[in-house]
Design a protein around this motif. Structure first.
Motif, short mmCIF file in Angstrom:
data_model
loop_
_atom_site.label_atom_id
_atom_site.label_comp_id
_atom_site.label_asym_id
_atom_site.label_seq_id
_atom_site.Cartn_x
_atom_site.Cartn_y
_atom_site.Cartn_z
N LYS A 1 -28.40 31.30 16.26
CA LYS A 1 -26.97 32.22 16.57
C LYS A 1 -26.00 31.14 16.32
O LYS A 1 -24.69 31.53 16.20
N GLU A 2 -25.96 29.94 16.81
CA GLU A 2 -24.82 28.96 17.06
C GLU A 2 -24.54 28.68 15.41
O GLU A 2 -23.28 28.54 15.24
N VAL A 3 -25.67 28.53 14.69
CA VAL A 3 -25.35 28.28 13.11
C VAL A 3 -24.47 29.46 12.37
O VAL A 3 -23.25 29.42 11.79
N GLU A 4 -24.91 30.67 12.77
CA GLU A 4 -24.44 31.81 12.30
C GLU A 4 -23.11 31.86 12.76
O GLU A 4 -22.08 32.42 11.86
N MET A 5 -22.81 31.64 14.08
CA MET A 5 -21.20 31.75 14.60
C MET A 5 -20.27 30.96 13.99
O MET A 5 -19.14 31.17 13.66
N ALA A 6 -21.12 29.60 13.61
CA ALA A 6 -20.25 28.62 13.06
C ALA A 6 -19.69 29.01 11.67
O ALA A 6 -18.55 29.03 11.18
N GLU A 7 -20.84 29.61 10.85
CA GLU A 7 -20.46 29.95 9.52
C GLU A 7 -19.34 31.09 9.44
O GLU A 7 -18.59 31.11 8.54
N LEU A 8 -19.45 32.00 10.61
CA LEU A 8 -18.75 33.09 10.46
C LEU A 8 -17.28 32.59 10.57
O LEU A 8 -16.20 33.23 10.36
N ILE A 9 -17.06 31.82 11.69
CA ILE A 9 -15.63 31.15 11.97
C ILE A 9 -15.27 30.49 10.82
O ILE A 9 -14.05 30.80 10.42
N ILE A 10 -15.60 29.69 10.27
CA ILE A 10 -15.30 28.90 9.17
C ILE A 10 -14.91 29.94 8.01
O ILE A 10 -13.99 29.78 7.27
N SER A 11 -15.72 31.09 8.04
CA SER A 11 -15.25 31.89 6.79
C SER A 11 -14.09 32.77 7.04
O SER A 11 -13.56 33.20 6.01
N MET A 12 -13.61 32.96 8.36
CA MET A 12 -12.65 33.70 8.77
C MET A 12 -11.24 32.73 8.80
O MET A 12 -10.25 33.48 8.74
N VAL A 13 -11.49 31.85 9.53
CA VAL A 13 -10.32 30.83 9.87
C VAL A 13 -10.10 29.99 8.60
O VAL A 13 -10.82 28.86 8.48
N PRO A 14 -8.90 29.95 8.16
CA PRO A 14 -8.55 29.29 6.65
C PRO A 14 -8.67 27.67 7.04
O PRO A 14 -9.18 26.97 6.10
N SER A 15 -8.31 27.06 8.29
CA SER A 15 -8.20 25.57 8.25
C SER A 15 -9.59 24.96 8.70
O SER A 15 -9.63 23.92 8.77
N PHE B 1 -8.15 35.47 15.78
CA PHE B 1 -8.56 37.13 15.45
C PHE B 1 -7.92 38.20 16.08
O PHE B 1 -8.53 39.34 15.97
N ARG B 2 -7.01 37.95 16.81
CA ARG B 2 -6.16 38.90 17.38
C ARG B 2 -4.88 39.29 16.32
O ARG B 2 -4.84 40.72 16.30
N LEU B 3 -4.28 38.51 15.92
CA LEU B 3 -3.05 38.71 14.92
C LEU B 3 -3.66 39.02 13.59
O LEU B 3 -2.66 39.42 12.77
N ALA B 4 -4.70 38.39 13.14
CA ALA B 4 -5.29 38.47 11.77
C ALA B 4 -6.70 38.11 12.07
O ALA B 4 -7.01 37.36 12.85
N LYS B 5 -7.64 38.27 10.85
CA LYS B 5 -8.78 38.06 10.98
C LYS B 5 -8.90 36.21 11.17
O LYS B 5 -9.46 35.54 11.99
N GLY B 6 -7.79 35.52 10.61
CA GLY B 6 -7.99 34.51 10.51
C GLY B 6 -6.58 33.68 11.55
O GLY B 6 -6.47 32.67 11.37
N GLY B 7 -6.36 34.59 12.29
CA GLY B 7 -5.50 34.32 13.49
C GLY B 7 -3.97 34.20 13.27
O GLY B 7 -3.60 34.41 12.07
#
Length: 427
Positions: free
Chosen positions: A91-105, A243-249
């Motif tokens: 799940k740590e790997v899945e979380m990292a992948e998901l965050i990277i896919s959502m946050v542009p930087s 993740f509040r003001l937009a998917k990518g923050g």
């Protein structure tokens, strides 16, 4: 005596100030803090059985409302396999992948246990990457209780009337440079007078810790340009806005790319969790890949990861959530503004998306000095008048409010009506 009053009296004998985080003590608004027993959707329930519509949402993470069923189910499923391993998990790997896919930087990310841990680590990494010691923060911005951040800190220190904390060494203070928020010229002067000494600039792209304060046009872009030209690391503290003001923050919303980003709140679905991430070349100096040490036994624990994955997947798959959040925040802000006008008060409302603050001041609030002009006594009276009408606000003038999609149109109307009545009582 209410159950909350009894619990608070007992707590004061065994917990410093009776609370485990200072703003909970109701010091700035007076009275006894409510001890919360449960929450569901848009409501919280105290130990005396009273129900409140609340606009705090655990200071941000309950963006979908309390006890959102998919998140609750994910936690229930996860605990069957034990609570913590202190070892890597899928799940740590899945979380990292998901965050990277959502946050542009974010190209690489490290999980931690809180927003404070994330900001402390980010500053250490920036110093290690640049080989420099000094950092710039902004007056009134609060980045957790790390020593470096308790210089001209925001909400917690303001609420308690303590601008700086004892226990912070002079050396730490000397390495922490401060500028007024939204004052680009002040940032430029700090860079010029500390040539090749500044490792990082850390800021909330939308401030939540002196109340909700928005960046003025060109401010974030200007800070980005100064960091680039002076070789400093730009850190966006998106513990609240991520993740509040937009998917990518906020960085997605404003189109600005920081070098590092700190996250928290929503990525745990309400569980204790944080993260920091950014450019791969910077993150690769974090141990064990590099020499900058940071560790945590409970980092990436499977319960928090499960809750966060359920939360982020829902946000990723349902972009209409952000449309609704903007609508709810906009309607509440408009209703509160109308209430001020009808009461004959030229007070200020700052709002962006699902974050907003009614400031009890006629001054436009763009920085810490503006926020400090608020009538905190009136806010205290107003807070208790709202509480009496079943609306639970942040117990401090110097906090942003956070709304969730669990607020129905009917409840929005009730909150706006309570606001109008409470102003009449508070004046």
């Amino acid at each position: 005596m209410t159950t909350s009053e009894q619990l608070f009296e007992k707590a004061k004998t065994i917990i410093p100030g009776g609370v485990n985080s200072p703003v909970r003590a109701f010091r700035s608004v007076g009275g006894t803090p409510l001890f919360i027993k449960s929450a569901k959707g848009p409501y919280v329930y105290d130990e005396d059985g009273n129900r409140y519509v609340e606009l705090i949402n655990s200071w941000g993470p309950m963006i979908l409302g309390h006890a959102f069923e998919p998140v609750e189910k994910a936690v229930r499923d996860a605990i069957q396999h034990s609570f913590s391993f202190g070892a890597p998990t899928r799940k740590e790997v899945e979380m990292a992948e998901l965050i990277i896919s959502m946050v542009p930087s974010v190209e690489k990310v490290r999980m931690v246990n809180s927003g404070t841990e994330a900001t402390m680590a980010a500053i250490r990494v920036a110093r290690g990457f640049t080989g420099r010691d000094k950092m710039i923060k902004f007056e009134g911005c609060y980045h957790g209780h790390g020593d470096s951040f308790l210089i001209a800190a925001g909400s917690g220190a303001m609420t308690m009337g303590i601008p700086d904390s004892p226990g912070v060494t002079k050396a730490t203070a000397a390495d922490t440079l401060t500028a007024p928020y939204n004052d680009l010229a002040a940032v430029e002067r700090l860079f010029d007078s500390n040539h090749n000494q500044i490792a990082a600039v850390i800021l909330e792209p939308v401030v939540g810790n002196m109340g909700c304060v928005l960046p003025e046009p060109g401010f974030l872009e200007g800070v980005r340009d100064l960091c680039t030209s002076h070789g400093a690391v730009l850190i966006f503290d998106e513990v609240m806005t991520g993740f509040r003001l937009a998917k990518g923050g906020a960085q997605e919303r404003f189109g600005i790319t920081p070098d590092l980003t700190t996250m928290g709140k929503i990525i745990g679905g309400g569980m204790p969790v944080g993260a920091y991430g950014g450019r791969a070349e910077i993150m690769d100096i974090v141990a064990p890949a590099g020499p900058v040490y940071q560790a945590g036994t409970l980092s990436g624990n499977p319960i928090a990861m499960s809750a966060g994955l359920a939360m982020l997947h829902h946000l990723n798959d349902h972009p209409d959530v952000y449309t609704r959040l903007d609508e709810v925040g906009g309607r509440l802000a408009a209703g509160f503004r109308e209430g001020f006008v009808k009461a004959g008060l030229n007070f200020t409302i700052n709002q962006i998306g699902s974050m907003f603050t009614p400031f009890m001041t006629e001054r436009t609030v763009t920085n810490f000095s503006d926020a400090k002009t608020c009538d905190v006594s009136m806010f205290g009276r107003y807070f208790h008048a709202m509480l009496k009408r079943g609306v639970y606000l942040a117990p401090s003038q110097f906090e942003s409010l956070f709304v969730s999609v669990a607020l129905t149109d009917e409840l929005i109307g009730q909150v706006i009506q309570a606001h109008a009545e409470s102003l009449t009582e508070a004046i």
